[in-house]
Design a protein around this motif. Structure first.
Motif, mmCIF file in Angstrom:
data_model
loop_
_atom_site.group_PDB
_atom_site.id
_atom_site.type_symbol
_atom_site.label_atom_id
_atom_site.label_comp_id
_atom_site.label_asym_id
_atom_site.label_seq_id
_atom_site.Cartn_x
_atom_site.Cartn_y
_atom_site.Cartn_z
ATOM 1 N N MET A 1 0.839 -1.200 0.000
ATOM 2 C CA MET A 1 0.000 0.000 0.000
ATOM 3 C C MET A 1 0.872 1.247 0.000
ATOM 4 S SD MET A 1 -2.909 1.207 2.784
ATOM 5 C CE MET A 1 -1.668 1.466 4.078
ATOM 6 N N ASN A 2 0.629 2.166 -0.925
ATOM 7 C CA ASN A 2 1.374 3.411 -0.969
ATOM 8 C C ASN A 2 1.083 4.244 0.264
ATOM 9 O OD1 ASN A 2 2.286 2.601 -3.438
ATOM 10 N ND2 ASN A 2 0.861 3.879 -4.614
ATOM 11 N N ILE A 3 2.098 5.010 0.672
ATOM 12 C CA ILE A 3 1.944 5.805 1.880
ATOM 13 C C ILE A 3 0.874 6.873 1.707
ATOM 14 C CG2 ILE A 3 3.698 7.481 1.215
ATOM 15 C CD1 ILE A 3 3.045 6.047 4.759
ATOM 16 N N ASP A 4 0.664 7.318 0.447
ATOM 17 C CA ASP A 4 -0.362 8.326 0.198
ATOM 18 C C ASP A 4 -1.661 7.709 -0.289
ATOM 19 O OD1 ASP A 4 0.489 7.529 -2.276
ATOM 20 O OD2 ASP A 4 0.538 9.552 -3.135
ATOM 21 N N LEU A 5 -1.800 6.375 -0.111
ATOM 22 C CA LEU A 5 -3.023 5.668 -0.493
ATOM 23 C C LEU A 5 -3.345 5.872 -1.972
ATOM 24 C CD1 LEU A 5 -5.250 6.429 2.628
ATOM 25 C CD2 LEU A 5 -4.106 4.275 2.060
ATOM 26 N N TYR A 6 -2.326 5.626 -2.814
ATOM 27 C CA TYR A 6 -2.488 5.714 -4.264
ATOM 28 C C TYR A 6 -2.949 7.106 -4.713
ATOM 29 C CZ TYR A 6 -2.498 0.670 -3.517
ATOM 30 O OH TYR A 6 -2.175 -0.613 -3.111
ATOM 31 N N GLY A 7 -2.546 8.107 -3.958
ATOM 32 C CA GLY A 7 -2.908 9.473 -4.311
ATOM 33 C C GLY A 7 -4.203 9.966 -3.694
ATOM 34 N N PHE A 8 -4.886 9.102 -2.930
ATOM 35 C CA PHE A 8 -6.171 9.478 -2.335
ATOM 36 C C PHE A 8 -6.037 9.936 -0.878
ATOM 37 C CE2 PHE A 8 -7.713 7.102 -5.945
ATOM 38 C CZ PHE A 8 -8.890 7.750 -6.273
ATOM 39 N N GLY A 9 -4.818 10.016 -0.368
ATOM 40 C CA GLY A 9 -4.619 10.452 1.008
ATOM 41 C C GLY A 9 -5.174 11.838 1.286
ATOM 42 N N PRO A 10 -4.814 12.856 0.491
ATOM 43 C CA PRO A 10 -5.361 14.198 0.721
ATOM 44 C C PRO A 10 -6.880 14.243 0.609
ATOM 45 C CG PRO A 10 -3.429 14.310 -0.693
ATOM 46 C CD PRO A 10 -3.772 12.852 -0.557
ATOM 47 N N ALA A 11 -7.436 13.470 -0.326
ATOM 48 C CA ALA A 11 -8.896 13.456 -0.487
ATOM 49 C C ALA A 11 -9.567 12.868 0.747
ATOM 50 C CB ALA A 11 -9.276 12.642 -1.733
ATOM 51 N N LEU A 12 -8.997 11.815 1.308
ATOM 52 C CA LEU A 12 -9.564 11.216 2.515
ATOM 53 C C LEU A 12 -9.448 12.168 3.707
ATOM 54 C CD1 LEU A 12 -8.323 7.545 2.124
ATOM 55 C CD2 LEU A 12 -10.705 8.282 2.230
ATOM 56 N N ALA A 13 -8.346 12.907 3.766
ATOM 57 C CA ALA A 13 -8.188 13.899 4.841
ATOM 58 C C ALA A 13 -9.250 14.988 4.715
ATOM 59 C CB ALA A 13 -6.787 14.508 4.789
ATOM 60 N N ALA A 14 -9.502 15.443 3.477
ATOM 61 C CA ALA A 14 -10.553 16.431 3.258
ATOM 62 C C ALA A 14 -11.916 15.846 3.598
ATOM 63 C CB ALA A 14 -10.528 16.905 1.804
ATOM 64 N N GLY A 15 -12.094 14.557 3.309
ATOM 65 C CA GLY A 15 -13.346 13.889 3.658
ATOM 66 C C GLY A 15 -13.556 13.821 5.160
ATOM 67 N N ALA A 16 -12.470 13.622 5.912
ATOM 68 C CA ALA A 16 -12.578 13.595 7.373
ATOM 69 C C ALA A 16 -13.011 14.957 7.905
ATOM 70 C CB ALA A 16 -11.236 13.186 7.989
ATOM 71 N N LEU A 17 -12.463 16.015 7.324
ATOM 72 C CA LEU A 17 -12.851 17.367 7.737
ATOM 73 C C LEU A 17 -14.327 17.617 7.432
ATOM 74 C CD1 LEU A 17 -12.062 20.132 8.854
ATOM 75 C CD2 LEU A 17 -11.344 20.784 6.542
ATOM 76 N N MET A 18 -14.781 17.164 6.265
ATOM 77 C CA MET A 18 -16.186 17.317 5.909
ATOM 78 C C MET A 18 -17.081 16.529 6.859
ATOM 79 S SD MET A 18 -18.526 18.621 4.053
ATOM 80 C CE MET A 18 -17.602 19.348 2.688
ATOM 81 N N THR A 19 -16.634 15.340 7.259
ATOM 82 C CA THR A 19 -17.394 14.527 8.210
ATOM 83 C C THR A 19 -17.563 15.243 9.539
ATOM 84 O OG1 THR A 19 -16.717 12.426 7.206
ATOM 85 C CG2 THR A 19 -17.383 12.360 9.513
ATOM 86 N N VAL A 20 -16.488 15.863 10.013
ATOM 87 C CA VAL A 20 -16.546 16.600 11.280
ATOM 88 C C VAL A 20 -17.490 17.795 11.166
ATOM 89 C CG1 VAL A 20 -15.214 17.988 12.909
ATOM 90 C CG2 VAL A 20 -14.250 15.862 12.006
ATOM 91 N N LYS A 21 -17.396 18.531 10.059
ATOM 92 C CA LYS A 21 -18.289 19.673 9.853
ATOM 93 C C LYS A 21 -19.751 19.237 9.828
ATOM 94 C CE LYS A 21 -15.062 22.556 7.180
ATOM 95 N NZ LYS A 21 -14.799 23.164 5.854
ATOM 96 N N LEU A 22 -20.012 18.140 9.125
ATOM 97 C CA LEU A 22 -21.377 17.631 9.025
ATOM 98 C C LEU A 22 -21.896 17.203 10.389
ATOM 99 C CD1 LEU A 22 -23.807 16.703 7.325
ATOM 100 C CD2 LEU A 22 -22.594 14.548 6.924
ATOM 101 N N ALA A 23 -21.075 16.478 11.145
ATOM 102 C CA ALA A 23 -21.501 15.983 12.457
ATOM 103 C C ALA A 23 -21.766 17.127 13.425
ATOM 104 C CB ALA A 23 -20.442 15.033 13.025
#
Length: 231
Positions: A1-23
Protein backbone atom coordinates in the motif's frame (compact mmCIF):
# COMPACT_ATOMS: atom_id res chain seq x y z
CA UNK A 1 0.00 0.00 0.00
CA UNK A 2 1.37 3.41 -0.97
CA UNK A 3 1.94 5.81 1.88
CA UNK A 4 -0.36 8.33 0.20
CA UNK A 5 -3.02 5.67 -0.49
CA UNK A 6 -2.49 5.71 -4.26
CA UNK A 7 -2.91 9.47 -4.31
CA UNK A 8 -6.17 9.48 -2.33
CA UNK A 9 -4.62 10.45 1.01
CA UNK A 10 -5.36 14.20 0.72
CA UNK A 11 -8.90 13.46 -0.49
CA UNK A 12 -9.56 11.22 2.52
CA UNK A 13 -8.19 13.90 4.84
CA UNK A 14 -10.55 16.43 3.26
CA UNK A 15 -13.35 13.89 3.66
CA UNK A 16 -12.58 13.59 7.37
CA UNK A 17 -12.85 17.37 7.74
CA UNK A 18 -16.19 17.32 5.91
CA UNK A 19 -17.39 14.53 8.21
CA UNK A 20 -16.55 16.60 11.28
CA UNK A 21 -18.29 19.67 9.85
CA UNK A 22 -21.38 17.63 9.03
CA UNK A 23 -21.50 15.98 12.46
CA UNK A 24 -21.06 19.24 14.39
CA UNK A 25 -23.62 21.09 12.26
CA UNK A 26 -26.16 18.30 12.70
CA UNK A 27 -25.38 18.24 16.43
CA UNK A 28 -26.20 21.94 16.81
CA UNK A 29 -29.49 21.54 14.96
CA UNK A 30 -30.32 18.34 16.82
CA UNK A 31 -29.72 19.87 20.24
CA UNK A 32 -32.13 22.71 19.49
CA UNK A 33 -34.78 20.33 18.16
CA UNK A 34 -34.26 17.92 21.05
CA UNK A 35 -34.62 20.63 23.67
CA UNK A 36 -37.74 22.02 22.02
CA UNK A 37 -39.18 18.52 21.72
CA UNK A 38 -38.50 17.76 25.39
CA UNK A 39 -40.06 21.03 26.51
CA UNK A 40 -43.11 20.24 24.40
CA UNK A 41 -43.45 16.72 25.81
CA UNK A 42 -43.12 17.94 29.41
CA UNK A 43 -45.46 20.88 28.85
CA UNK A 44 -48.79 21.08 30.65
CA UNK A 45 -50.52 21.84 27.35
CA UNK A 46 -51.91 18.80 25.52
CA UNK A 47 -51.34 20.13 21.97
CA UNK A 48 -47.65 20.68 22.73
CA UNK A 49 -47.38 17.21 24.26
CA UNK A 50 -48.96 15.74 21.14
CA UNK A 51 -46.65 17.73 18.88
CA UNK A 52 -43.51 16.65 20.75
CA UNK A 53 -44.61 13.02 20.92
CA UNK A 54 -45.50 12.94 17.23
CA UNK A 55 -42.11 14.37 16.23
CA UNK A 56 -40.20 11.91 18.39
CA UNK A 57 -42.19 8.86 17.31
CA UNK A 58 -42.38 9.71 13.62
CA UNK A 59 -38.70 10.47 13.15
CA UNK A 60 -37.44 7.53 15.22
CA UNK A 61 -39.74 5.15 13.33
CA UNK A 62 -38.09 5.82 9.94
CA UNK A 63 -34.46 4.80 9.16
CA UNK A 64 -31.93 7.61 8.95
CA UNK A 65 -31.01 6.68 5.37
CA UNK A 66 -34.59 7.20 4.27
CA UNK A 67 -34.68 10.63 5.90
CA UNK A 68 -31.53 11.59 3.99
CA UNK A 69 -33.09 10.50 0.70
CA UNK A 70 -36.52 11.98 1.46
CA UNK A 71 -35.15 15.39 2.42
CA UNK A 72 -32.64 15.56 -0.44
CA UNK A 73 -34.96 14.41 -3.23
CA UNK A 74 -38.22 15.55 -1.65
CA UNK A 75 -37.21 19.20 -1.69
CA UNK A 76 -36.38 19.32 -5.39
CA UNK A 77 -39.78 20.61 -6.53
CA UNK A 78 -40.16 22.96 -3.57
CA UNK A 79 -36.72 24.49 -4.13
CA UNK A 80 -37.34 24.78 -7.87
CA UNK A 81 -40.60 26.64 -7.23
CA UNK A 82 -38.89 28.92 -4.72
CA UNK A 83 -36.06 29.52 -7.18
CA UNK A 84 -38.47 30.51 -9.93
CA UNK A 85 -40.19 32.89 -7.55
CA UNK A 86 -36.85 34.46 -6.61
CA UNK A 87 -35.61 34.52 -10.18
CA UNK A 88 -33.05 31.74 -9.65
CA UNK A 89 -34.31 28.58 -11.39
CA UNK A 90 -31.17 26.64 -10.42
CA UNK A 91 -31.85 26.98 -6.70
CA UNK A 92 -31.48 23.59 -4.97
CA UNK A 93 -30.68 22.09 -1.60
CA UNK A 94 -27.10 20.85 -1.68
CA UNK A 95 -25.98 17.54 -0.23
CA UNK A 96 -24.39 19.11 2.86
CA UNK A 97 -27.53 21.05 3.81
CA UNK A 98 -29.73 18.00 3.23
CA UNK A 99 -27.41 15.89 5.36
CA UNK A 100 -27.40 18.41 8.20
CA UNK A 101 -31.20 18.64 8.18
CA UNK A 102 -31.72 14.86 7.99
CA UNK A 103 -29.16 13.91 10.65
CA UNK A 104 -30.10 16.85 12.87
CA UNK A 105 -33.75 15.83 12.64
CA UNK A 106 -32.92 12.27 13.68
CA UNK A 107 -30.52 13.31 16.45
CA UNK A 108 -33.13 15.72 17.79
CA UNK A 109 -35.80 13.00 17.99
CA UNK A 110 -33.60 10.80 20.18
CA UNK A 111 -32.27 13.78 22.13
CA UNK A 112 -35.89 14.69 22.91
CA UNK A 113 -36.20 11.57 25.04
CA UNK A 114 -32.81 12.15 26.69
CA UNK A 115 -33.70 15.73 27.63
CA UNK A 116 -37.17 14.67 28.73
CA UNK A 117 -35.75 12.06 31.09
CA UNK A 118 -33.26 14.58 32.45
CA UNK A 119 -35.97 17.16 33.11
CA UNK A 120 -38.17 14.64 34.88
CA UNK A 121 -35.21 13.52 37.01
CA UNK A 122 -34.90 16.96 38.60
CA UNK A 123 -36.82 17.12 41.91
CA UNK A 124 -39.95 19.29 41.81
CA UNK A 125 -38.80 20.92 45.01
CA UNK A 126 -36.15 22.85 43.04
CA UNK A 127 -38.86 24.55 40.98
CA UNK A 128 -40.89 25.23 44.10
CA UNK A 129 -37.86 26.82 45.73
CA UNK A 130 -37.43 29.09 42.71
CA UNK A 131 -41.07 30.14 42.90
CA UNK A 132 -40.71 30.81 46.65
CA UNK A 133 -37.76 33.10 45.87
CA UNK A 134 -39.89 35.06 43.42
CA UNK A 135 -38.04 33.92 40.31
CA UNK A 136 -39.80 33.99 36.95
CA UNK A 137 -40.43 30.77 35.02
CA UNK A 138 -37.70 31.74 32.55
CA UNK A 139 -35.12 32.30 35.29
CA UNK A 140 -36.13 29.08 37.05
CA UNK A 141 -35.53 27.16 33.83
CA UNK A 142 -32.27 28.86 32.86
CA UNK A 143 -30.73 29.12 36.35
CA UNK A 144 -32.06 26.03 38.13
CA UNK A 145 -33.36 23.46 35.64
CA UNK A 146 -31.07 23.75 32.64
CA UNK A 147 -27.70 23.37 34.44
CA UNK A 148 -28.90 20.21 36.16
CA UNK A 149 -30.57 18.96 32.98
CA UNK A 150 -27.32 19.22 31.00
CA UNK A 151 -25.38 17.34 33.67
CA UNK A 152 -27.88 14.49 33.68
CA UNK A 153 -28.31 14.40 29.89
CA UNK A 154 -24.63 14.55 28.89
CA UNK A 155 -23.92 10.77 28.97
CA UNK A 156 -26.94 10.03 26.82
CA UNK A 157 -26.15 12.86 24.43
CA UNK A 158 -22.58 11.60 24.17
CA UNK A 159 -23.79 8.18 23.07
CA UNK A 160 -26.09 9.79 20.51
CA UNK A 161 -23.20 11.83 19.14
CA UNK A 162 -21.15 8.66 18.66
CA UNK A 163 -24.00 7.28 16.57
CA UNK A 164 -24.34 10.57 14.70
CA UNK A 165 -20.65 10.55 13.82
CA UNK A 166 -21.01 7.15 12.17
CA UNK A 167 -24.33 8.03 10.51
CA UNK A 168 -22.55 10.73 8.50
CA UNK A 169 -21.48 7.89 6.19
CA UNK A 170 -25.11 7.66 5.02
CA UNK A 171 -24.87 11.05 3.35
CA UNK A 172 -22.40 9.63 0.84
CA UNK A 173 -25.40 8.21 -1.07
CA UNK A 174 -26.41 11.73 -2.15
CA UNK A 175 -22.91 12.70 -3.25
CA UNK A 176 -21.43 14.50 -0.24
CA UNK A 177 -17.67 14.04 -0.37
CA UNK A 178 -17.01 12.81 3.16
CA UNK A 179 -14.91 9.83 4.25
CA UNK A 180 -17.05 7.07 2.76
CA UNK A 181 -17.51 8.86 -0.56
CA UNK A 182 -13.76 9.30 -1.03
CA UNK A 183 -13.15 5.72 0.10
CA UNK A 184 -15.61 4.45 -2.51
CA UNK A 185 -13.92 6.59 -5.16
CA UNK A 186 -10.58 5.09 -4.17
CA UNK A 187 -11.98 1.57 -4.43
CA UNK A 188 -13.41 2.30 -7.89
CA UNK A 189 -10.13 3.71 -9.20
CA UNK A 190 -7.66 1.26 -7.61
CA UNK A 191 -9.69 -1.93 -7.09
CA UNK A 192 -8.37 -2.11 -3.51
CA UNK A 193 -11.57 -2.37 -1.44
CA UNK A 194 -10.00 -3.80 1.72
CA UNK A 195 -7.36 -1.08 1.87
CA UNK A 196 -9.71 1.86 1.52
CA UNK A 197 -12.51 0.50 3.66
CA UNK A 198 -10.04 -0.38 6.40
CA UNK A 199 -8.57 3.11 6.28
CA UNK A 200 -12.10 4.56 6.43
CA UNK A 201 -12.87 2.35 9.43
CA UNK A 202 -9.73 3.54 11.22
CA UNK A 203 -10.59 7.16 10.48
CA UNK A 204 -14.09 6.78 11.93
CA UNK A 205 -12.60 5.00 14.94
CA UNK A 206 -10.12 7.84 15.45
CA UNK A 207 -12.86 10.48 15.26
CA UNK A 208 -14.96 8.47 17.70
CA UNK A 209 -12.11 8.23 20.20
CA UNK A 210 -11.56 11.99 19.99
CA UNK A 211 -15.27 12.61 20.52
CA UNK A 212 -15.35 10.20 23.46
CA UNK A 213 -12.42 12.01 25.06
CA UNK A 214 -14.18 15.33 24.62
CA UNK A 215 -17.41 13.97 26.12
CA UNK A 216 -15.50 12.54 29.09
CA UNK A 217 -13.97 15.95 29.79
CA UNK A 218 -17.37 17.65 29.47
CA UNK A 219 -18.99 15.15 31.84
CA UNK A 220 -16.15 15.56 34.33
CA UNK A 221 -16.50 19.34 34.20
CA UNK A 222 -20.30 19.18 34.51
CA UNK A 223 -20.05 16.87 37.52
CA UNK A 224 -17.52 19.10 39.27
CA UNK A 225 -18.76 19.75 42.80
CA UNK A 226 -21.53 17.16 42.69
CA UNK A 227 -19.23 14.19 43.22
CA UNK A 228 -17.49 16.05 46.03
CA UNK A 229 -20.79 16.81 47.75
CA UNK A 230 -21.76 13.12 47.61
CA UNK A 231 -18.70 12.05 49.58
Amino acid sequence: MNIDLYGFGPALAAGALMTVKLALSALCLGLVLGLLGALAKTSAHKPLQWLGGTYSTLVRGIPELLWVLLIYFGTVNAMRALGEFLGNPDLALNAFAAGVIALGLCFGAYATEVFRGAILAIPKGHREAGVALGMSKFRIFTRLIMPQMWRIALPGLGNLFMILMKDTALVSVIGLEEIMRHAQNGVTMTKQPFTFYMVAALMYLGLTIIAMTGMYLLEKRAAHGFARSDQ
